[in-house]
Design an enzyme around this catalytic site. Structure first.
Site, PDB file in Angstrom:
ATOM      1  N   VAL A  47       0.785  -1.145  -0.064  1.00 55.82           N
ATOM      2  CA  VAL A  47      -0.035   0.071  -0.188  1.00 55.82           C
ATOM      3  C   VAL A  47       0.830   1.288  -0.163  1.00 55.82           C
ATOM      4  O   VAL A  47       0.675   2.172  -0.895  1.00 55.82           O
ATOM      5  CB  VAL A  47      -1.218   0.024   1.233  1.00 55.82           C
ATOM      6  CG1 VAL A  47      -1.874   1.293   1.132  1.00 55.82           C
ATOM      7  CG2 VAL A  47      -1.932  -1.153   1.276  1.00 55.82           C
ATOM      8  N   GLU A  50      13.189   5.849   6.558  1.00 54.33           N
ATOM      9  CA  GLU A  50      13.856   4.973   6.772  1.00 54.33           C
ATOM     10  C   GLU A  50      14.106   3.899   5.764  1.00 54.33           C
ATOM     11  O   GLU A  50      15.222   3.933   5.417  1.00 54.33           O
ATOM     12  CB  GLU A  50      13.592   4.216   8.227  1.00 54.33           C
ATOM     13  CG  GLU A  50      11.924   3.639   8.026  1.00 54.33           C
ATOM     14  CD  GLU A  50      11.312   3.208   9.475  1.00 54.33           C
ATOM     15  OE1 GLU A  50      11.927   2.994  10.310  1.00 54.33           O
ATOM     16  OE2 GLU A  50      10.128   3.156   9.473  1.00 54.33           O
ATOM     17  N   ILE A  89      -2.144  -3.023  11.337  1.00 53.80           N
ATOM     18  CA  ILE A  89      -3.004  -4.371  11.553  1.00 53.80           C
ATOM     19  C   ILE A  89      -4.562  -3.926  11.637  1.00 53.80           C
ATOM     20  O   ILE A  89      -5.484  -4.171  11.128  1.00 53.80           O
ATOM     21  CB  ILE A  89      -2.450  -5.338  12.414  1.00 53.80           C
ATOM     22  CG1 ILE A  89      -1.095  -5.989  11.829  1.00 53.80           C
ATOM     23  CG2 ILE A  89      -3.411  -6.371  12.865  1.00 53.80           C
ATOM     24  CD1 ILE A  89      -0.355  -7.013  12.866  1.00 53.80           C
ATOM     25  N   ASN A  94       5.543  -8.517  12.670  1.00 52.54           N
ATOM     26  CA  ASN A  94       6.752  -7.997  12.439  1.00 52.54           C
ATOM     27  C   ASN A  94       7.489  -7.269  13.417  1.00 52.54           C
ATOM     28  O   ASN A  94       8.575  -7.714  14.248  1.00 52.54           O
ATOM     29  CB  ASN A  94       6.824  -7.169  11.162  1.00 52.54           C
ATOM     30  CG  ASN A  94       6.302  -8.105  10.084  1.00 52.54           C
ATOM     31  OD1 ASN A  94       6.404  -9.186   9.850  1.00 52.54           O
ATOM     32  ND2 ASN A  94       5.558  -7.085   9.164  1.00 52.54           N
ATOM     33  N   GLY A 153       9.988   1.449  12.777  1.00 45.43           N
ATOM     34  CA  GLY A 153      10.104   2.779  13.138  1.00 45.43           C
ATOM     35  C   GLY A 153       8.835   3.387  12.771  1.00 45.43           C
ATOM     36  O   GLY A 153       8.756   4.843  12.959  1.00 45.43           O
ATOM     37  N   LYS A 165      -8.167 -11.219   5.506  1.00 46.01           N
ATOM     38  CA  LYS A 165      -8.689 -12.488   5.513  1.00 46.01           C
ATOM     39  C   LYS A 165      -9.865 -12.799   4.784  1.00 46.01           C
ATOM     40  O   LYS A 165     -10.703 -13.299   5.353  1.00 46.01           O
ATOM     41  CB  LYS A 165      -8.285 -13.204   6.722  1.00 46.01           C
ATOM     42  CG  LYS A 165      -7.047 -13.088   7.536  1.00 46.01           C
ATOM     43  CD  LYS A 165      -5.844 -13.884   6.772  1.00 46.01           C
ATOM     44  CE  LYS A 165      -4.531 -13.663   7.394  1.00 46.01           C
ATOM     45  NZ  LYS A 165      -3.543 -13.667   6.576  1.00 46.01           N
TER      46      LYS A 165
HETATM   47  O1  0RQ Z   1      -1.283 -11.779   5.876  1.00 50.62           O
HETATM   48  O2  0RQ Z   1       0.714 -12.170   4.792  1.00 50.62           O
HETATM   49  O3  0RQ Z   1      -0.533 -14.075   5.731  1.00 50.62           O
HETATM   50  O4  0RQ Z   1      -1.422 -12.536   3.701  1.00 50.62           O
HETATM   51  O5  0RQ Z   1      -1.118  -9.026   7.606  1.00 50.62           O
HETATM   52  O6  0RQ Z   1      -0.920  -7.422   5.488  1.00 50.62           O
HETATM   53  O7  0RQ Z   1      -2.463  -5.835   4.085  1.00 50.62           O
HETATM   54  O8  0RQ Z   1      -0.509  -7.247   3.044  1.00 50.62           O
HETATM   55  O9  0RQ Z   1      -0.052  -5.121   4.724  1.00 50.62           O
HETATM   56  O10 0RQ Z   1       2.069  -5.943   4.181  1.00 50.62           O
HETATM   57  O11 0RQ Z   1       1.623  -3.426   4.629  1.00 50.62           O
HETATM   58  O12 0RQ Z   1       1.519  -5.138   6.288  1.00 50.62           O
HETATM   59  C1  0RQ Z   1       1.041  -3.866   9.449  1.00 50.62           C
HETATM   60  C2  0RQ Z   1       1.922  -6.144   9.056  1.00 50.62           C
HETATM   61  C3  0RQ Z   1       1.034  -4.369   7.442  1.00 50.62           C
HETATM   62  C4  0RQ Z   1       3.098  -4.161   8.468  1.00 50.62           C
HETATM   63  C5  0RQ Z   1       1.988  -4.620   8.803  1.00 50.62           C
HETATM   64  C6  0RQ Z   1      -2.338  -9.744   7.765  1.00 50.62           C
HETATM   65  C7  0RQ Z   1      -2.628  -9.758   6.283  1.00 50.62           C
HETATM   66  C8  0RQ Z   1      -1.344 -10.289   5.591  1.00 50.62           C
HETATM   67  C9  0RQ Z   1       0.044  -8.287   5.809  1.00 50.62           C
HETATM   68  P1  0RQ Z   1      -0.679 -12.586   5.232  1.00 50.62           P
HETATM   69  P2  0RQ Z   1      -0.860  -6.448   4.063  1.00 50.62           P
HETATM   70  P3  0RQ Z   1       1.514  -5.014   4.846  1.00 50.62           P
HETATM   71  C10 0RQ Z   1       8.760   0.804   8.167  1.00 50.62           C
HETATM   72  C11 0RQ Z   1       7.480   1.137   9.100  1.00 50.62           C
HETATM   73  C12 0RQ Z   1       4.776  -2.192  11.375  1.00 50.62           C
HETATM   74  C13 0RQ Z   1       6.052  -1.633  11.088  1.00 50.62           C
HETATM   75  C14 0RQ Z   1       5.938  -0.414  10.101  1.00 50.62           C
HETATM   76  C15 0RQ Z   1       4.043  -3.953   9.476  1.00 50.62           C
HETATM   77  C16 0RQ Z   1      -0.312  -9.459   6.497  1.00 50.62           C
HETATM   78  O13 0RQ Z   1       2.939  -2.792   7.587  1.00 50.62           O
HETATM   79  O14 0RQ Z   1       4.809  -4.739  10.189  1.00 50.62           O
HETATM   80  O15 0RQ Z   1       5.120   0.253  10.115  1.00 50.62           O
HETATM   81  N1  0RQ Z   1       4.059  -2.701  10.091  1.00 50.62           N
HETATM   82  N2  0RQ Z   1       7.250  -0.228   9.933  1.00 50.62           N
HETATM   83  O16 0RQ Z   1      -3.819 -10.577   5.964  1.00 50.62           O
HETATM   84  C17 0RQ Z   1      -4.929 -10.137  10.997  1.00 50.62           C
HETATM   85  C18 0RQ Z   1      -5.482  -8.082  10.885  1.00 50.62           C
HETATM   86  C19 0RQ Z   1      -4.694  -7.843   9.726  1.00 50.62           C
HETATM   87  C20 0RQ Z   1      -4.071  -9.079   9.483  1.00 50.62           C
HETATM   88  C21 0RQ Z   1      -3.633  -7.334   8.136  1.00 50.62           C
HETATM   89  N3  0RQ Z   1      -6.298  -6.803  11.356  1.00 50.62           N
HETATM   90  N4  0RQ Z   1      -5.751  -9.247  11.549  1.00 50.62           N
HETATM   91  N5  0RQ Z   1      -4.197 -10.335  10.112  1.00 50.62           N
HETATM   92  N6  0RQ Z   1      -3.328  -8.747   8.302  1.00 50.62           N
HETATM   93  N7  0RQ Z   1      -4.260  -6.906   8.879  1.00 50.62           N
HETATM   94  C22 0RQ Z   1       9.595  -0.194   8.046  1.00 50.62           C
HETATM   95  C23 0RQ Z   1      10.316  -0.401   9.560  1.00 50.62           C
HETATM   96  O17 0RQ Z   1      10.125   0.169  10.385  1.00 50.62           O
HETATM   97  C24 0RQ Z   1      11.695  -1.241   9.374  1.00 50.62           C
END
Ligand code: 0RQ
Length: 507
Positions: A272, A293, A363, A383, A387, A407
């Site tokens: 996204v 970052e 999430i 994860n 940051g 899901k």
């Molecule tokens: O699951 O992999 O089994 O298909 O989470 O979700 O929608 O593809 O989104 O890849 O952007 O990840 C918050 C995890 C989102 C990520 C998070 C499940 C969904 C899927 C991935 P599958 P999407 P993304 C810069 C900033 C924290 C760190 C951060 C993250 C998988 O963005 O780790 O922002 N952020 N760092 O199905 C259950 C829900 C869900 C869910 C999504 N509500 N309940 N599962 N998923 N929503 C980088 C650094 O800081 C290093």
């Protein structure tokens, strides 16, 4: 590739990864470079994993603790977790095998704000670092280390460890030299000075890190790119989210709250975030800047298209195609990209001064604007916070994006109460789903709830959320606390229902 070690006496330290693994012993704490799939060592982790497997086969104990910049890749976190060679890991990961080890309770994991990592290293909260393993592009004549595609906590890793193993990766463009800006003087209070980054592209340090050659115990050569997967072509939902973010920024420009070049942009990882960057290619802004970052494909293409003037990051995390574009254009990019230690890229002081526009994925969010970035159903680590908190608390704008469901619709990303808190209602300014956007600035909790439910929730869940809120309001009147209405026993029942039935919806 020996040419990349320009310091004559250091050439005597070249050896294989298996030979260098002699310096790694059971129980050690390692500081290993790597940030979102960039700048991690390619050979040493496998050599350490093999050593662990051999020890385990003989019935001996072998595991190490590992502190990185952020996530690495299968050939680092993955091989070590698979070999059961890790007992501790911090501060961010995204590897499926490692994640399973953490969630099985086998690996202790400390998930923390990336801007805090180096300070905690200096203060010794992780104990002594025995060995740092650092990926580098080159070592100069004077023994300065030129980092790879990512720096992360590399400066502090080298400074704090007793011994340093350098992996020189010949697959890295030699043109990376000159892109890094090493500033290692953040120090500890009460002797801290202001960090002199006043503009997003200010250079404040040196291109290499001076290192005592005696500290380097081994130099290992590798020749393999960072293992970054392709980004998905933005799907309809990502495009709808991106379009709303861009419309909103345009609106802020028209309202006079943002200049036409916006403010420096930070964007989180994932599809996204990448779609928003792709959308900016055709948006009515010019001379954009980045202060982020991780710099992904989307931001690279903005720079190549001359939509973005400059960007500062701690890591370059590209798909294979984008890496090729980066390498081909490295001379053009050299004065447009700066790589900094993550203590600077994620520094609250700098982010606040620059007025960074922070945009991260979540999430789930609750109806009051609290955000969970890390835990699925409140208990399962995804994860880590990475940051996101650094930019959310300190940014000029803090935007959270997510599809409204996960899901296949069985999970609502908007819930009565988040099952884990990463970013509080006090920090989160905007929530955006494909359904719409909630601007939470200047709003009380009850006003926020209405906006989030009406604008952001999926139609399948909207009436359920309204029903929850209405009943919570009545019940909270009785308990004398209607500022943030809740039904305490019901607030997390949606999550419990999913755990029990596989669906948050009531059948
Ligand atoms: O699951 O992999 O089994 O298909 O989470 O979700 O929608 O593809 O989104 O890849 O952007 O990840 C918050 C995890 C989102 C990520 C998070 C499940 C969904 C899927 C991935 P599958 P999407 P993304 C810069 C900033 C924290 C760190 C951060 C993250 C998988 O963005 O780790 O922002 N952020 N760092 O199905 C259950 C829900 C869900 C869910 C999504 N509500 N309940 N599962 N998923 N929503 C980088 C650094 O800081 C290093």
């Amino acid at each position: 590739s020996i040419d990349r070690v320009r310091h004559a006496t250091l050439r005597e330290k070249v050896m294989s990864a298996d030979e260098a693994a002699q310096f790694i012993q059971n129980g050690m704490m390692l500081a290993v470079t790597g940030f979102t799939g960039a700048g991690y060592p390619k050979a040493m982790p496998t050599a350490i994993a093999n050593k662990a497997k051999d020890a385990h086969a003989k019935g001996e104990k072998f595991s190490v603790g590992m502190v990185t910049g952020a996530s690495t890749a299968p050939e680092c976190d993955g091989v070590l977790a698979e070999a059961k060679a890790l007992h501790f890991r911090s501060p961010f990961q995204s590897d499926p095998t490692l994640r399973n080890g953490i969630n099985a309770g086998e690996i202790a994991y400390q998930d923390m704000h990336l801007s805090h990592v180096e300070q905690q290293m200096r203060q010794g909260f992780y104990g002594k670092f025995d060995v740092a393993i650092v990926e580098a592009t080159a070592i100069t004549e004077n023994g300065e280390l030129i980092f790879a595609m990512g720096i992360g906590h590399g400066v502090e890793a080298v400074k704090n460890a007793d011994k340093v193993i350098v992996e020189i990766n010949a697959a890295l463009s030699a043109g990376l030299e000159g892109m890094h800006d090493i500033y290692g003087d953040v120090g500890l209070p009460p002797h801290r000075k202001p960090i002199p980054v006043v503009g997003a592209f200010d250079r404040i340090g040196t291109t290499g890190l001076a290192i005592d050659p005696n500290k380097i115990v081994a130099i290992v050569f590798t020749n393999a790119g960072d293992r970054n997967s392709k980004f998905a072509e933005p799907d309809d939902i990502s495009k709808r989210i991106a379009a709303q973010v861009i419309d909103f920024l345009d609106h802020e420009v028209k309202a006079g709250r943002l200049p036409k070049s916006l403010l420096p942009l930070q964007s989180g990882v994932g599809n996204v975030a990448n779609a928003v960057m792709a959308g900016l290619l055709d948006a009515p802004f010019d001379d954009l800047t980045g202060y982020t970052e991780v710099l992904q494909d989307g931001m690279l293409d903005l720079i190549l298209a001359k939509k973005m003037k400059t960007a500062s990051a701690t890591a370059l995390s590209f798909s294979p195609d984008a890496l090729a574009r980066f390498n081909e254009n490295i001379e053009f990019l050299k004065d447009k990209i700066i790589l900094r230690p993550m203590e600077i890229s994620n520094n609250p002081e700098v982010i606040r001064r620059l007025g960074v526009i922070g945009m991260n994925s979540m999430i789930e969010a609750d109806i009051y604007g609290n955000v969970n970035s890390t835990h699925v159903m409140g208990t399962r680590m995804m994860n880590g916070i990475g940051g996101s908190g650094d930019f959310t608390r300190n940014g000029f704008f803090s935007i959270y994006v997510s599809p409204s469901t996960a899901k296949g619709g069985a999970i609502s990303a908007i819930v009565p109460m988040v099952s884990h808190h990463d970013h509080t209602e006090h920090d989160v300014m905007f929530i955006v789903t494909e359904q719409g956007m909630a601007d939470l600035r200047g709003k009380s909790p009850k006003e926020r709830a209405k906006l989030i439910i009406d604008n952001c929730s999926h139609p399948d869940y909207r009436d359920m959320l309204r029903d929850y809120y209405d009943r919570a309001f009545v019940a909270s009147q009785k308990s004398g606390g209607v500022h943030t209405p809740h039904l305490l026993l019901e607030a997390l029942s949606w999550h419990q229902r999913f755990v029990e039935t596989g669906d948050m919806r009531i059948k």
